[in-house]
Design an enzyme around this catalytic site. Structure first.
Site, PDB file in Angstrom:
ATOM      1  N   LYS A  79       0.855  -1.192   0.000  1.00 41.58           N
ATOM      2  CA  LYS A  79       0.000   0.000   0.000  1.00 41.58           C
ATOM      3  C   LYS A  79       0.895   1.247   0.000  1.00 41.58           C
ATOM      4  O   LYS A  79       1.927   1.277   0.702  1.00 41.58           O
ATOM      5  CB  LYS A  79      -0.883  -0.018   1.256  1.00 41.58           C
ATOM      6  CG  LYS A  79      -1.928   1.094   1.335  1.00 41.58           C
ATOM      7  CD  LYS A  79      -2.741   0.951   2.636  1.00 41.58           C
ATOM      8  CE  LYS A  79      -3.875   1.959   2.730  1.00 41.58           C
ATOM      9  NZ  LYS A  79      -4.662   1.775   3.973  1.00 41.58           N
ATOM     10  N   SER A 154      -9.671   1.636   3.028  1.00 38.88           N
ATOM     11  CA  SER A 154      -8.799   2.388   2.154  1.00 38.88           C
ATOM     12  C   SER A 154      -7.758   1.529   1.435  1.00 38.88           C
ATOM     13  O   SER A 154      -7.199   1.975   0.435  1.00 38.88           O
ATOM     14  CB  SER A 154      -8.076   3.464   2.961  1.00 38.88           C
ATOM     15  OG  SER A 154      -7.187   2.874   3.892  1.00 38.88           O
ATOM     16  N   SER A 178      -9.774  -0.605   7.300  1.00 41.43           N
ATOM     17  CA  SER A 178      -9.180  -0.403   5.969  1.00 41.43           C
ATOM     18  C   SER A 178      -8.477  -1.616   5.373  1.00 41.43           C
ATOM     19  O   SER A 178      -8.141  -1.611   4.187  1.00 41.43           O
ATOM     20  CB  SER A 178      -8.208   0.772   6.002  1.00 41.43           C
ATOM     21  OG  SER A 178      -8.922   1.976   5.939  1.00 41.43           O
TER      22      SER A 178
END
Lengths: 500, 530
Positions: A79, A154, A178
């Site tokens: 990420k 996210s 997330s």
């Protein structure tokens, strides 16, 4: 031979017995990324040169040693919130458009020590603020099960990259769900460990008291392998604890359904109330029945203050975020505006940098958090939210006096359509309603794909359903073991895939 | 605003930045006040003192805590406030803060919290300063000061730990950021408003600094900004119970200016009240060039620092052992030393004051006393040792400092210095030569006897030689001799001076006087004397 649809432990077996080289595996992923990612948009950028060089290094290590770390030669996606030395890290924000990190986060340092292969940085909601990855300043990531739908967020890019076999596993972060929510929406495993198990050093902060790195994996054993590689005390992060780091992969391998006998499984009534998609509810109920059949004691429990968790979360998270994001002031990050661009004073520099550098949702949260911490409002908001947080911690503590593990849905709905919730932030915030309280209580939790429901907008299509397991503080071994037993019964991976 | 409990209490310095408002400042003529009108008012003053701590590394990272290096060379992800960086508490900084608190009689809180103080400024890389707010490491103490012989206790509200900001360097139209100082450990010491005059304020500040310097906690350097002071000042009519509106004065960056700035501000506020105006709650900046304070920002423009608990750091928990160790590391403090010197050595309060002003001097004085007790060459009276230190050593040190341009000069071996004193007492060299030898000892590190020999400083004391010399002086100056005889007694000094010149200062002045008087008597009054 397509080598890109394997789990980490399968690749590890192949590498160990010298059946393939990491370079071959890596090339398979590169090929697939080139074919598929233009459609899915899971990655913000790839670094194939780096990937192949990492793979070649890993192959040398494998050649020389019989024993090598589990993640050696395993291609992973990261990420874009983890700092990697010499690599761009944007947090999917314009304000970090040109930021090259001068140092490694602790997670990355440990992955490097494990000789992993870096495939690229995945898309996310800007500064991890969002539940759909639509808040990225750069691109919209699609759900591999339905390209018209969001992957969740996210860590949506990470979940999509695992779900569509664009990597063998991915590291994400989970502040209010997330990792778990996108894993649920994309039909993969998402683990958020106990707060303090993985160092936050070098992870761009959203809300420091809630942020925790997590893993997104094809199966539970992979999640255990990934966790083991990065978990543990870090002197650079005083909120990490000196937990005993167990051999999670070995524990998971030994997990046996006989262990379910007498296991007390709590079903919180609050997780099955209004707002939960009835089809998701019935999938979860099937698991409840399955556990009952395996001999578990199903206990109805109550987490009475759950209804306050979203409110408390949005006060605490935005307050901390308003402070954490103050460093993006145009002095060192973001574009430096000149006089010609109408910037005369320091104040104007701040305003213009932040106006153009931050997206709408980030600004909304900065304003919320700034307000909540303001003189005269602190008691009513931040202080009150902190008290609610204590109540939620107590709810869980009380429940865990009676049960060994808590079970419920990860998300109230399946993957929603792109754009569906963008104009309604509150409904977007509610998509984390079951995951948020776990972060407030510093607990470990895992989302496990346990089935699918029909996709109402795609004939013959399905959408994955995630089961959330929550266990007491620092009991990742138990959490992973129970998940593994359910996984073996459900056999999701054998039955379903994104077919992309 | 105040019911939140989060109103501004620990309003710290803007770290030397000249964020001066465009206002012209309200100059006033202090001389215009009538004494009587002034004395019908009293001032209420509280001081906020910031002191950097002499730790090896910064407060929340492992960068060196060092002054004067190339800009932005002593930095890391943490003190640069890079994304993802997390602070780590420097326990050495905590230890020094606890030590300071104990020395100031401030109660240690076994559990304290770090907090973020949020505001934007280019020298503050994270956009917040890590400080302590609701739960400081120590609270409730006092410091005793003495002004004009009157003792007074100034209560201390709290002492807490925080980090310093970086520095802005302005060159022409451009500003540059140097973050070497960012993250330097600071303690902030907040007094209660118990101070009533500029003199008391200066005394409190000096006492505080002396203690911190003695404890090796601070270098106490106001000019370089490692020791800084803000003053909260209000005035009210004597007898009034209610406090007046306060102004906070910043940028008071030398001891010299503390008294001046406070005096000015007290006068200004009284003037405002006497001319039926209202004192505004505001932050004012002291301008040492004009000796005025000028408005910087009003209450309305005041920052809302949005304090909240620092989520990156766990609570600071201190165990009894840690506190005990800090306590044991506290040496005798200046006040205690002064008291002891007065009692044990019967020195005057002036002597005690001067001897303890500087830790190096006080410790050296004590070394001299110890060495004197075991010196088998002889003993020097303690009062004399004190005089030598105060009058001669300090002077010689200054001379050496000026010559070398450095303050880091070794003291002579105590035994050598004592032997020098003995030489003078014995009359082997005169006091003036003694001073010269002392300076040479500091410069060269040589032994006093060697220096006396090398420089041929032994006193000319043989009577015959001196008498011949003095006769010569008298012969050379018949006019002055006549005037002396005519009653101008002051001219005796002239002849002594001439005689000393002839011996290049080496003559024993006592002897010169004796011989001179005798010869003058014989020449002016005849052989029979009077």
């Amino acid at each position: 031979m397509d080598l890109s649809n394997l789990t980490i432990h399968q690749i590890n077996d192949l590498l160990k017995y010298r059946e393939v080289k990491s370079v071959d595996i890596t090339n398979s992923y590169i090929k697939r990324i080139k074919e598929v990612d233009p459609v899915v948009s899971a990655y913000l950028y790839n670094d194939f040169e780096e990937a192949l060089s990492n793979a070649a290094d890993a192959d040398k290590i494998i050649q020389k040693n019989k024993d090598f770390p589990y993640l050696t030669g395993i291609p992973l996606s990261i990420k874009d919130i983890f700092l990697i030395k010499g690599k761009k890290t944007t947090c999917a924000s314009k304000i970090l458009d040109n930021f090259i990190s001068p140092y490694d986060s602790t997670v990355i340092r440990r992955l490097k020590e494990n000789n992993y292969v870096f495939l690229g940085k995945t898309n996310m909601d800007e500064f991890a603020m969002g539940s759909s990855t639509e808040n990225s300043a750069y691109k919209i990531t699609k759900n591999p099960y339905d390209l018209n739908r969001v992957p969740g967020g996210s860590s949506g890019g990470s979940a999509a990259s695992v779900s569509s076999d664009l990597c063998a596993g991915s590291f994400g972060t989970d502040t209010g769900g997330s990792v778990r929510q996108p894993a649920s929406l994309c039909g993969v495993v998402g683990l958020k460990p106990t707060y303090g198990l993985i160092s936050r050093y070098g992870i761009i902060a959203f809300s420091s008291s809630l942020d925790q790195a997590g893993v997104i994996a094809n199966d539970v054993l992979d999640a255990a392998i990934m966790l083991k590689a990065v978990a543990g005390f870090d002197e650079k992060d005083q909120t990490t604890r000196k937990f005993e780091i167990k051999d999670y992969p070995e524990i998971v391998k030994k997990a046996d359904k006989s262990a379910m006998k007498g296991l007390k499984v709590g079903i919180p009534v609050e997780f099955f109330s209004e707002g939960l998609d009835p089809k998701i509810c019935s999938r979860i109920m099937e698991i409840k029945e399955l556990l009952k059949d395996l001999g578990a004691d199903i206990v109805d429990i109550s987490l009475p203050d759950t209804k306050y968790s979203v409110a408390a979360y949005y006060v605490i998270a935005t307050s901390e975020a308003s402070s954490n994001l103050e460093r993006y002031d145009g002095i060192r990050f973001g574009s430096r505006f000149s006089k010609d661009e109408g910037v005369q004073t320091l104040d104007e520099l701040y305003r213009k940098t932040r106006e153009l550098g931050f997206g709408k949702e980030v600004k909304r949260r900065i304003i919320l958090g700034t307000f909540a911490l303001s003189a005269g409002y602190y008691d009513a908001y931040y202080k009150k939210a902190s008290l609610v947080r204590k109540l939620i911690i107590k709810n869980y503590k009380d429940s865990f006096n009676d049960v060994d593990i808590i079970l419920g849905p990860t998300s109230p709905t399946p993957a929603f359509l792109i754009g569906e919730k963008m104009s309604d932030p509150l409904s977007m915030y509610l998509s984390d309603i079951y995951t948020i309280s776990v972060n407030l209580a510093y607990l470990p939790a895992l989302s496990l794909p346990v089935g699918v429901i029909d996709n109402p907008t795609k004939k013959g299509g399905v959408l994955p359903v995630g089961l959330q397991l929550i266990s007491p503080w620092a009991t990742e071994a138990r959490l992973l073991s129970v998940a593994k037993i359910i996984e073996d019964e459900v056999k999701f991976r054998q039955k379903y895939s994104a077919k992309i | 605003m105040d019911n939140s409990g989060y109103s501004e209490i620990g309003n710290s310095l803007l770290h030397g930045l000249n964020r001066q408002s465009a206002g012209t400042g309200d100059k006033q003529d202090k001389a215009g006040f009538g004494e009587g009108r002034l004395t019908s008012f009293e001032a209420v003053i509280g001081l906020e003192v910031h002191s950097q701590l002499l730790t090896k590394t910064k407060m929340f990272c492992s960068c060196q805590n060092i002054f004067g290096k190339e800009p932005n060379s002593m930095v890391c992800p943490v003190c640069l406030g890079l994304p993802g960086a997390i602070p780590v508490i420097n326990l050495e900084g905590v230890r020094l803060a606890v030590k300071a608190a104990l020395a100031l009689n401030i109660g240690i809180n076994k559990k304290s919290l770090f907090a973020r103080k949020n505001y934007f400024y280019p020298d503050l890389p994270k956009g917040y300063q890590i400080s302590q707010y609701l739960d400081p490491v120590s609270s409730n103490g006092y410091l005793t000061i003495e002004t004009d012989g009157v003792k007074k206790q100034i209560r201390i509200n709290r002492l807490h730990i925080e980090e310093d900001a970086g520095k802005l360097i302005h060159i022409g139209n451009e500003s540059y950021v140097d973050l070497n100082r960012a993250g330097t450990p600071l303690i902030e010491i907040v007094s209660e408003p118990d101070i009533s005059s500029a003199k008391e304020a200066a005394c409190y500040l000096k006492e505080l600094r002396d203690i911190l310097v003695y404890l090796d906690i601070s270098d106490g350097n106001m000019e370089e900004g490692s020791f800084r002071c803000d003053a909260n000042i209000s005035v009210r009519r004597k007898g009034d119970k209610k406090l007046g509106t306060r102004a906070e004065i910043k940028n008071v960056n030398s001891f010299k200016f503390v008294e001046k700035a406070i005096d000015y501000e007290i006068g200004r506020q009284i003037n405002v009240i006497l001319s039926a105006g209202n004192v505004l709650q505001e932050t004012r900046l002291y301008d040492p060039k004009e000796n005025v304070t000028k408005p910087m920002r009003s209450k309305e423009e005041a920052h809302d620092y949005r304090y909240f608990e620092e989520p990156d750091l766990p609570p600071l928990i201190l165990d009894a052992e840690f506190i005990e160790e800090a306590k044991n590391s506290i040496p005798e403090l200046p006040q205690a030393k002064r008291k002891r010197y007065a009692n044990e050595y019967a020195l005057t309060s002036y002597d005690c004051e001067v001897l303890t002003q500087n830790k190096k001097i006080a410790y050296y004085f004590e070394d001299l006393i110890k060495a004197n007790a075991v010196n088998n060459k002889g003993k020097v009276e303690i009062k004399k040792i004190s005089n030598w230190v105060i009058n001669d050593l300090l002077f010689a040190l200054k001379t050496v400092e000026n010559q070398r341009g450095s303050k880091e000069n070794d003291m002579p071996e105590p035994e050598d210095f004592l032997n020098l004193m003995l030489e003078v007492t014995a009359g082997n060299i005169n006091k003036n030569s003694g001073r010269i030898v002392l300076t040479e000892m500091l410069l060269t590190g040589k032994k006093p006897n060697d220096l006396i020999k090398e420089n041929n400083l032994a006193q000319v004391s043989d009577d015959k030689g001196l008498e011949d010399l003095i006769k010569l002086v008298l012969d050379e100056n018949p006019k002055e001799l006549a005037d002396l005889a005519g009653g101008k007694d002051k001219l005796l000094g002239f002849f002594v001076g001439e005689a000393m010149k002839k011996t290049k200062g080496k003559a024993n002045p006592k002897k010169v006087n004796e011989i001179l008087k005798r010869l003058i008597n014989s020449r002016t009054r005849g052989p029979d004397g009077i």
